[in-house]
Design a protein around this motif. Structure first.
Motif, PDB file in Angstrom:
ATOM      1  N   ASP A  13      36.111  35.748 -30.047  1.00 50.62           N
ATOM      2  CA  ASP A  13      35.266  34.694 -29.488  1.00 50.62           C
ATOM      3  C   ASP A  13      36.035  33.873 -28.449  1.00 50.62           C
ATOM      4  OD1 ASP A  13      33.261  35.516 -31.181  1.00 50.62           O
ATOM      5  OD2 ASP A  13      33.610  33.936 -32.664  1.00 50.62           O
ATOM      6  N   LEU A  14      37.297  33.605 -28.741  1.00 52.33           N
ATOM      7  CA  LEU A  14      38.119  32.851 -27.793  1.00 52.33           C
ATOM      8  C   LEU A  14      38.310  33.631 -26.494  1.00 52.33           C
ATOM      9  CD1 LEU A  14      40.916  31.355 -30.111  1.00 52.33           C
ATOM     10  CD2 LEU A  14      38.784  30.284 -29.346  1.00 52.33           C
ATOM     11  N   VAL A  15      38.561  34.911 -26.614  1.00 52.99           N
ATOM     12  CA  VAL A  15      38.735  35.744 -25.418  1.00 52.99           C
ATOM     13  C   VAL A  15      37.464  35.723 -24.565  1.00 52.99           C
ATOM     14  CG1 VAL A  15      39.090  38.098 -24.582  1.00 52.99           C
ATOM     15  CG2 VAL A  15      40.490  37.219 -26.462  1.00 52.99           C
ATOM     16  N   ALA A  16      36.319  35.807 -25.225  1.00 50.06           N
ATOM     17  CA  ALA A  16      35.043  35.787 -24.485  1.00 50.06           C
ATOM     18  C   ALA A  16      34.854  34.461 -23.762  1.00 50.06           C
ATOM     19  CB  ALA A  16      33.881  36.048 -25.440  1.00 50.06           C
ATOM     20  N   ILE A  17      35.186  33.354 -24.426  1.00 50.53           N
ATOM     21  CA  ILE A  17      35.074  32.042 -23.788  1.00 50.53           C
ATOM     22  C   ILE A  17      36.014  31.960 -22.592  1.00 50.53           C
ATOM     23  CG2 ILE A  17      35.542  29.573 -24.077  1.00 50.53           C
ATOM     24  CD1 ILE A  17      34.712  29.916 -27.030  1.00 50.53           C
ATOM     25  N   ARG A  18      37.253  32.365 -22.786  1.00 51.65           N
ATOM     26  CA  ARG A  18      38.256  32.263 -21.735  1.00 51.65           C
ATOM     27  C   ARG A  18      37.857  33.080 -20.512  1.00 51.65           C
ATOM     28  NH1 ARG A  18      41.728  34.422 -18.015  1.00 51.65           N
ATOM     29  NH2 ARG A  18      42.018  36.223 -19.373  1.00 51.65           N
ATOM     30  N   ALA A 101      44.238  30.151 -11.384  1.00 52.75           N
ATOM     31  CA  ALA A 101      45.540  30.768 -11.159  1.00 52.75           C
ATOM     32  C   ALA A 101      46.665  30.059 -11.898  1.00 52.75           C
ATOM     33  CB  ALA A 101      45.842  30.786  -9.661  1.00 52.75           C
ATOM     34  N   CYS A 102      46.320  29.047 -12.691  1.00 53.11           N
ATOM     35  CA  CYS A 102      47.337  28.328 -13.460  1.00 53.11           C
ATOM     36  C   CYS A 102      47.068  28.401 -14.960  1.00 53.11           C
ATOM     37  CB  CYS A 102      47.418  26.872 -13.000  1.00 53.11           C
ATOM     38  SG  CYS A 102      48.961  26.050 -13.441  1.00 53.11           S
ATOM     39  N   GLY A 103      46.007  29.100 -15.342  1.00 54.13           N
ATOM     40  CA  GLY A 103      45.743  29.291 -16.762  1.00 54.13           C
ATOM     41  C   GLY A 103      45.056  28.152 -17.457  1.00 54.13           C
ATOM     42  N   HIS A 104      44.435  27.231 -16.703  1.00 50.16           N
ATOM     43  CA  HIS A 104      43.746  26.126 -17.360  1.00 50.16           C
ATOM     44  C   HIS A 104      42.547  26.607 -18.167  1.00 50.16           C
ATOM     45  CE1 HIS A 104      45.441  22.937 -14.313  1.00 50.16           C
ATOM     46  NE2 HIS A 104      46.366  23.737 -14.804  1.00 50.16           N
ATOM     47  N   ASP A 105      41.974  27.744 -17.770  1.00 48.18           N
ATOM     48  CA  ASP A 105      40.921  28.339 -18.591  1.00 48.18           C
ATOM     49  C   ASP A 105      41.452  28.689 -19.970  1.00 48.18           C
ATOM     50  OD1 ASP A 105      42.575  30.184 -17.272  1.00 48.18           O
ATOM     51  OD2 ASP A 105      41.041  31.732 -17.208  1.00 48.18           O
ATOM     52  N   GLY A 106      42.697  29.149 -20.017  1.00 53.74           N
ATOM     53  CA  GLY A 106      43.336  29.438 -21.303  1.00 53.74           C
ATOM     54  C   GLY A 106      43.644  28.190 -22.092  1.00 53.74           C
ATOM     55  N   HIS A 107      44.107  27.146 -21.422  1.00 52.68           N
ATOM     56  CA  HIS A 107      44.410  25.891 -22.121  1.00 52.68           C
ATOM     57  C   HIS A 107      43.141  25.300 -22.743  1.00 52.68           C
ATOM     58  CE1 HIS A 107      47.717  25.472 -18.820  1.00 52.68           C
ATOM     59  NE2 HIS A 107      47.953  26.469 -19.659  1.00 52.68           N
ATOM     60  N   ASN A 164      50.646  27.634 -20.586  1.00 55.02           N
ATOM     61  CA  ASN A 164      51.102  29.019 -20.633  1.00 55.02           C
ATOM     62  C   ASN A 164      52.371  29.168 -19.791  1.00 55.02           C
ATOM     63  OD1 ASN A 164      50.413  30.594 -17.847  1.00 55.02           O
ATOM     64  ND2 ASN A 164      48.941  28.927 -18.188  1.00 55.02           N
ATOM     65  N   ALA A 165      53.187  30.188 -20.118  1.00 51.60           N
ATOM     66  CA  ALA A 165      54.476  30.341 -19.432  1.00 51.60           C
ATOM     67  C   ALA A 165      54.810  31.820 -19.249  1.00 51.60           C
ATOM     68  CB  ALA A 165      55.580  29.647 -20.225  1.00 51.60           C
ATOM     69  N   ASP A 365      47.610  36.169 -20.200  1.00 46.79           N
ATOM     70  CA  ASP A 365      47.659  37.047 -21.367  1.00 46.79           C
ATOM     71  C   ASP A 365      46.794  36.448 -22.471  1.00 46.79           C
ATOM     72  OD1 ASP A 365      48.301  38.655 -23.525  1.00 46.79           O
ATOM     73  OD2 ASP A 365      50.333  37.857 -23.744  1.00 46.79           O
ATOM     74  N   ASP A 366      45.669  37.099 -22.769  1.00 41.66           N
ATOM     75  CA  ASP A 366      44.773  36.581 -23.805  1.00 41.66           C
ATOM     76  C   ASP A 366      45.420  36.553 -25.183  1.00 41.66           C
ATOM     77  OD1 ASP A 366      42.499  35.926 -22.289  1.00 41.66           O
ATOM     78  OD2 ASP A 366      41.872  38.015 -22.216  1.00 41.66           O
ATOM     79  N   GLY A 367      46.519  37.273 -25.339  1.00 42.39           N
ATOM     80  CA  GLY A 367      47.201  37.279 -26.627  1.00 42.39           C
ATOM     81  C   GLY A 367      47.763  35.938 -27.033  1.00 42.39           C
ATOM     82  N   ILE A 368      47.914  35.008 -26.070  1.00 41.57           N
ATOM     83  CA  ILE A 368      48.464  33.698 -26.435  1.00 41.57           C
ATOM     84  C   ILE A 368      47.392  32.740 -26.929  1.00 41.57           C
ATOM     85  CG2 ILE A 368      50.292  33.971 -24.732  1.00 41.57           C
ATOM     86  CD1 ILE A 368      48.942  31.717 -23.124  1.00 41.57           C
ATOM     87  N   LEU A 369      46.123  33.099 -26.792  1.00 42.83           N
ATOM     88  CA  LEU A 369      45.054  32.163 -27.173  1.00 42.83           C
ATOM     89  C   LEU A 369      45.146  31.743 -28.642  1.00 42.83           C
ATOM     90  CD1 LEU A 369      42.042  33.699 -25.206  1.00 42.83           C
ATOM     91  CD2 LEU A 369      43.514  31.779 -24.539  1.00 42.83           C
ATOM     92  N   PRO A 370      45.242  32.676 -29.595  1.00 40.17           N
ATOM     93  CA  PRO A 370      45.341  32.232 -30.995  1.00 40.17           C
ATOM     94  C   PRO A 370      46.660  31.543 -31.311  1.00 40.17           C
ATOM     95  CG  PRO A 370      45.584  34.620 -30.847  1.00 40.17           C
ATOM     96  CD  PRO A 370      45.152  34.144 -29.493  1.00 40.17           C
ATOM     97  N   ILE A 371      47.721  31.875 -30.584  1.00 36.37           N
ATOM     98  CA  ILE A 371      49.013  31.222 -30.813  1.00 36.37           C
ATOM     99  C   ILE A 371      48.939  29.758 -30.390  1.00 36.37           C
ATOM    100  CG2 ILE A 371      51.441  31.191 -30.156  1.00 36.37           C
ATOM    101  CD1 ILE A 371      51.282  34.234 -29.831  1.00 36.37           C
ATOM    102  N   GLY A 372      48.438  29.531 -29.180  1.00 34.68           N
ATOM    103  CA  GLY A 372      48.311  28.156 -28.709  1.00 34.68           C
ATOM    104  C   GLY A 372      47.352  27.339 -29.554  1.00 34.68           C
ATOM    105  N   ALA A 373      46.228  27.952 -29.930  1.00 35.88           N
ATOM    106  CA  ALA A 373      45.258  27.250 -30.771  1.00 35.88           C
ATOM    107  C   ALA A 373      45.869  26.890 -32.119  1.00 35.88           C
ATOM    108  CB  ALA A 373      44.012  28.113 -30.958  1.00 35.88           C
ATOM    109  N   SER A 374      46.653  27.792 -32.670  1.00 34.23           N
ATOM    110  CA  SER A 374      47.289  27.538 -33.966  1.00 34.23           C
ATOM    111  C   SER A 374      48.312  26.415 -33.868  1.00 34.23           C
ATOM    112  CB  SER A 374      47.959  28.813 -34.478  1.00 34.23           C
ATOM    113  OG  SER A 374      47.004  29.824 -34.716  1.00 34.23           O
ATOM    114  N   LEU A 375      49.081  26.417 -32.790  1.00 35.17           N
ATOM    115  CA  LEU A 375      50.069  25.359 -32.593  1.00 35.17           C
ATOM    116  C   LEU A 375      49.392  23.995 -32.533  1.00 35.17           C
ATOM    117  CD1 LEU A 375      52.966  24.395 -31.922  1.00 35.17           C
ATOM    118  CD2 LEU A 375      52.468  24.893 -29.519  1.00 35.17           C
ATOM    119  N   LEU A 376      48.329  23.892 -31.749  1.00 33.38           N
ATOM    120  CA  LEU A 376      47.621  22.622 -31.622  1.00 33.38           C
ATOM    121  C   LEU A 376      46.996  22.196 -32.947  1.00 33.38           C
ATOM    122  CD1 LEU A 376      45.919  23.240 -28.160  1.00 33.38           C
ATOM    123  CD2 LEU A 376      47.834  21.693 -28.629  1.00 33.38           C
TER     124      LEU A 376
END
Length: 386
Positions: A13-18, A101-107, A164-165, A365-376
């Motif tokens: 679901d997160l990937v679809a939103i992003r 181009a800075c990943g704010h969609d991911g944030h 993201n980095a 990299d969509d793989g960071i979405l659950p990692i970042g969400a978990s950290l927050l």
């Protein structure tokens, strides 16, 4: 654990939103569609929603069921950049001249993921404050939210942000106390000469020659005036002049940015820019107007919150993947303005890919979405406890 199991379960679901946000980028203070999606998602999860904060900003409030506690803010930026995308991905930008181009969609997506998890697992104490900020890319979105009484209306005891980095390895998280990102000025320098025929330069005052000379002279400020022990960058990123092959124009414009970590060095560079411009104007017999604007403060992580972020990051990616050695970067981030008001910390989440941000070929990299969400999410669960 790489991510909270509950968040892993809705990663698709997160990937679809992003990817939807990526396909429909909006630049600063134009994030109408984006903020609408954010507000709709938050409301659907039972989170109290406030819109129009600082323009197009959104704030969500969620009270935990674990009793009294502290108010912890989580912040994400929503805006894209005014540039074209060249990735040719299926979810590439559908809007010419606009790109994430800075990943704010991911944030934004990571913060939505944390909000959903916390709404479904409300056992934390205290209150979570979700801050979705507009216009981070040099347009003053954080300052706009603060001017709209962000923290008076939605008090926070501390606040956290992530980015993201692509320069870090996948699974790494970096956070450290103290100065972490540079302060930034933007500048515009207008040179007004005297236009004439390109074949008769002696009857004019050529602003193009002045612009070239001034651009070279400004580079001596960092190399010859600033203390070499102090980090500083002066970059001219735009030169505009002329419209025909055989016309010496009336005007030329230089624009760019200055990055520093020291108020004293920033002051020195501003003064020298104006002094050099004044000298050039006198030497060439032209008028030079210099406009220098402070856009970003130095981003300073507060020690307690930086240590707390590192501890939570170790839960998510393992202590060996948490980088705490201070390595300030010359990039800037207006989350710095929020950290001047409320203590907090800013962290970077590494991901696959080597293309840097602000590049038309950048791919998050969509793989960071659950990692970042978990950290927050875990920051709220651990830091709201009184």
């Amino acid at each position: 654990m790489p991510a909270l199991p509950e968040i892993d379960a809705f990663t698709d679901d997160l990937v679809a939103i992003r990817r939807d946000l990526h396909a429909h980028p909006e630049i600063g203070f134009e994030e109408v569609r984006t903020s609408g999606i954010v507000a709709e998602k938050l409301a659907s999860w039972g989170i109290e929603v406030h819109r129009g904060i600082g323009g197009t900003g959104v704030v969500g409030i969620l009270q935990g069921t674990g009793g009294p506690g502290r108010r912890v803010g989580l912040r994400a930026d929503m805006d894209a950049l005014p540039m074209d995308e060249i990735t040719n991905l299926p979810w590439r930008s559908t809007i010419p001249g606009r790109m994430h181009a800075c990943g704010h969609d991911g944030h934004t997506t990571m913060l939505l993921g944390a909000a959903r998890y916390l709404a479904e697992n409300r056992g934390f104490a205290g209150t979570a404050v979700f801050v979705f900020q507009p216009a981070e890319e040099g347009l003053g979105g954080a300052r706009a939210m603060l001017a709209d009484n962000l923290f008076e209306r939605f008090p926070c005891d501390e606040i956290y942000g992530i980015h993201n980095a692509p320069n870090l390895d996948p699974g790494q998280i970096a956070v450290f106390p103290g100065a972490a990102m540079a302060g930034a000025d933007f500048f515009d320098i207008k040179i007004t000469g005297k236009g004439c025929h390109g074949a008769m330069p002696h009857v004019g005052r050529d602003p193009v020659i002045v612009a070239i000379s001034l651009a070279a002279a400004l580079q001596t400020i960092v190399s010859r005036n600033a203390d070499p022990r102090e980090a500083a960058v002066l970059s001219i990123t735009q030169i505009h002049a002329g419209s025909a092959y055989n016309v010496i124009p009336e005007e030329a414009v230089l624009a760019g940015t200055v990055r520093t970590f020291s108020p004293e060095i920033a002051k020195l560079i501003r003064e020298r820019m104006r002094e050099i411009a004044a000298g050039m104007a006198l030497s060439f017999g032209v008028q030079i107007d210099v406009d220098i604007r402070g856009i970003f403060d130095v981003l300073v992580n507060h020690p307690e919150q930086a240590v707390a972020t590192a501890a939570v990051a170790a839960e998510i990616v393992g202590v060996g993947n948490v980088l705490t050695e201070p390595k300030p970067v010359m990039g800037s981030e207006d989350f710095a303005d929020m950290l001047r008001v409320v203590p907090g910390a800013y962290a970077w989440v590494g991901h696959a890919g080597s293309v840097p941000v602000h590049n038309p070929a950048f791919v998050l990299d969509d793989g960071i979405l659950p990692i970042g969400a978990s950290l927050l999410a875990r920051l709220v669960e651990t830091r709201t406890v009184a």
